[in-house]
Design a protein around this motif. Structure first.
Motif, short mmCIF file in Angstrom:
data_model
loop_
_atom_site.label_atom_id
_atom_site.label_comp_id
_atom_site.label_asym_id
_atom_site.label_seq_id
_atom_site.Cartn_x
_atom_site.Cartn_y
_atom_site.Cartn_z
N ARG A 1 0.78 -1.18 -0.05
CA ARG A 1 -0.02 0.16 0.00
C ARG A 1 0.88 1.22 -0.04
NH1 ARG A 1 -1.83 3.79 3.07
NH2 ARG A 1 -0.46 3.32 4.74
N LEU A 2 2.01 1.18 0.99
CA LEU A 2 2.66 2.46 0.89
C LEU A 2 3.64 2.65 -0.49
CD1 LEU A 2 4.39 2.14 4.29
CD2 LEU A 2 2.87 3.74 3.83
N LEU A 3 3.98 1.51 -1.40
CA LEU A 3 4.56 1.86 -2.56
C LEU A 3 3.74 2.09 -3.61
CD1 LEU A 3 7.20 -1.30 -2.40
CD2 LEU A 3 7.65 1.12 -1.78
N VAL B 1 10.17 -4.01 -7.97
CA VAL B 1 10.42 -5.12 -6.88
C VAL B 1 9.85 -4.61 -5.36
CG1 VAL B 1 12.28 -5.97 -5.34
CG2 VAL B 1 12.65 -5.67 -8.02
N ASN B 2 9.08 -5.58 -5.20
CA ASN B 2 8.23 -5.37 -3.88
C ASN B 2 8.19 -6.46 -2.99
OD1 ASN B 2 6.57 -4.63 -1.68
ND2 ASN B 2 4.71 -4.76 -2.80
N MET C 1 12.87 -2.94 -2.06
CA MET C 1 12.10 -2.26 -3.16
C MET C 1 12.88 -1.76 -4.16
SD MET C 1 11.55 0.45 -0.12
CE MET C 1 11.46 -0.69 0.72
N SER C 2 12.44 -1.23 -5.28
CA SER C 2 13.26 -0.62 -6.53
C SER C 2 12.90 0.81 -6.73
CB SER C 2 13.21 -1.60 -7.56
OG SER C 2 11.64 -1.37 -7.92
N ALA D 1 16.17 6.11 -4.60
CA ALA D 1 16.22 4.75 -3.72
C ALA D 1 16.28 5.16 -2.40
CB ALA D 1 16.95 3.88 -4.13
N TRP D 2 17.01 6.27 -2.02
CA TRP D 2 17.49 6.58 -0.70
C TRP D 2 16.18 7.22 -0.16
CZ3 TRP D 2 20.96 6.61 3.20
CH2 TRP D 2 20.72 7.45 4.33
N ASP D 3 15.54 8.01 -0.71
CA ASP D 3 13.98 9.02 -0.29
C ASP D 3 13.12 7.58 -0.10
OD1 ASP D 3 15.35 11.28 -0.36
OD2 ASP D 3 14.86 11.76 -2.33
N LEU D 4 13.16 6.75 -0.99
CA LEU D 4 12.17 5.53 -0.97
C LEU D 4 12.16 4.65 0.23
CD1 LEU D 4 9.65 3.94 -1.96
CD2 LEU D 4 11.34 2.75 -3.48
#
Length: 355
Positions: A270-272, A282-283, A301-302, A309-312
């Motif tokens: 849900r967050l992604l 990717v999850n 995650m991708s 990617a750092w912020d994610l």
């Protein structure tokens, strides 16, 4: 005023008028967007054109032998003419190399998301430009030295008398040439490119500049790490964008054993789906380790590039922790202690009070 002086003044005036006319034409050509010449071509060619016109003026004076009659002065002006001509032509060649490189690289944009091909050509042509300029300047310097009488004798005497000094200089220059050849190897093999994301000396950053002898890495906190080109040939380092800019990000979470992992997987999905930081590739959440007190969960995650990617990762870590705190607070890591109240009496002991 004699005829000779008048002719010289007229000739110099004609050169000045011709210079300003040529400068005006180059300036107009530079402002034309359809022209391949850069907009500042007039200012870049200003000094070499002046030097070239000065060569023409010296040659005109030398032709009029009645102006300079002393042989020593004639030799001096001939020497000066040759050196200035070499300097002017070398300058023209260097400007031509840079203009050709810039015009070729205009068709590539390194600011786009999928810029692997652009970074490849930027890296190659920046290094090739510096190598070409180095060779041209070195060649021009050699030709300029050959204009001096007796330079061969000086060179021979230096070679025959140098001895140990020559060996020391050779050993000293070995590292310099090794660095230059490393720059050439980077241009050909390309272990790094402009704007590559790398980890060197424990620092995360991007390749900002690739010079002939050194590389500048822009660290994430805006510091600059300057390394010799040999570093990227001789030592291992991480290149996160070697073949593509997309990358996997990981988040480790430590919880108690009773946390329902399927619920956490649903929350991560849900967050992604709710953020543009995720590239929809990717999850995954998996249990990657167990200790006597906690279990280790790895969320994978991708993202399209390393900064994203750092912020994610930060986004997922904060929100997964919030989800556990609000819905399963008892599943946070804790230490268990079991206390048994009814212990069997030990031998020789009595539960009756003493009197």
């Amino acid at each position: 005023m004699g005829d000779t002086t008048r002719n010289i003044l007229l000739f110099l005036a004609a050169l000045i008028v011709l210079y300003f006319l040529l400068h005006f034409v180059l300036k107009r050509l530079g402002k034309d967007p359809s022209n391949i010449l850069p907009h500042n071509i007039a200012s870049r060619l200003k000094i070499p054109i002046i030097i070239l016109f000065l060569v023409v003026a010296i040659q005109a004076i030398l032709i009029r032998r009645e102006i300079i009659t002393n042989e020593g002065q004639v030799d001096f002006f001939q020497q000066l003419r040759s050196i200035l001509l070499i300097l002017s032509l070398t300058w023209f060649i260097v400007v031509a190399i840079r203009v050709a490189k810039n015009q070729f690289l205009k068709q590539f944009d390194v600011t786009t998301q999928n810029n692997l091909r652009a970074r490849k050509f930027y890296t190659q042509f920046n290094i090739i430009e510096r190598i070409s300029i180095f060779v041209v300047v070195l060649f021009a310097l050699g030709i300029a030295l050959l204009t001096f009488d007796g330079v061969e004798e000086i060179g021979v005497s230096i070679l025959t008398s140098a001895g140990i000094a020559g060996i020391i200089l050779g050993l000293s220059a070995q590292k310099v040439f090794g660095t230059i050849f490393a720059g050439i190897q980077i241009a050909i093999a390309q272990p790094i490119r402009i704007d590559d994301v790398v980890i060197v000396e424990g620092e995360w950053g991007k390749i900002e500049e690739i010079k002939l002898t050194y590389v500048v890495v822009k660290i994430w906190d805006k510091r600059r790490l300057v390394l010799p080109t040999t570093y990227f040939i001789e030592k291992p380092f991480q290149n996160w964008t070697r073949n593509s800019s997309d990358i996997l990000g990981t988040v480790f979470i430590y919880t108690d054993f009773d946390l329902p992992i399927d619920k956490l997987r649903e929350e991560l999905t849900r967050l992604l789906n709710a953020t543009e930081l995720w590239d929809r590739e990717v999850n995954v959440i998996q249990v990657t380790d167990l200790t006597e007190n906690t279990m280790e969960l790895r969320a994978l995650m991708s993202a399209k590039d390393a900064p994203t990617a750092w912020d994610l990762r930060v986004y997922a870590r904060e929100n997964l922790l919030k989800f556990i705190q609000e819905n399963y607070p008892d599943s946070l890591p804790r230490t268990r202690i079991n206390i048994k109240e009814d212990l069997p009496p030990q031998e020789g002991s009595s539960n009756e009070p003493q009197t």
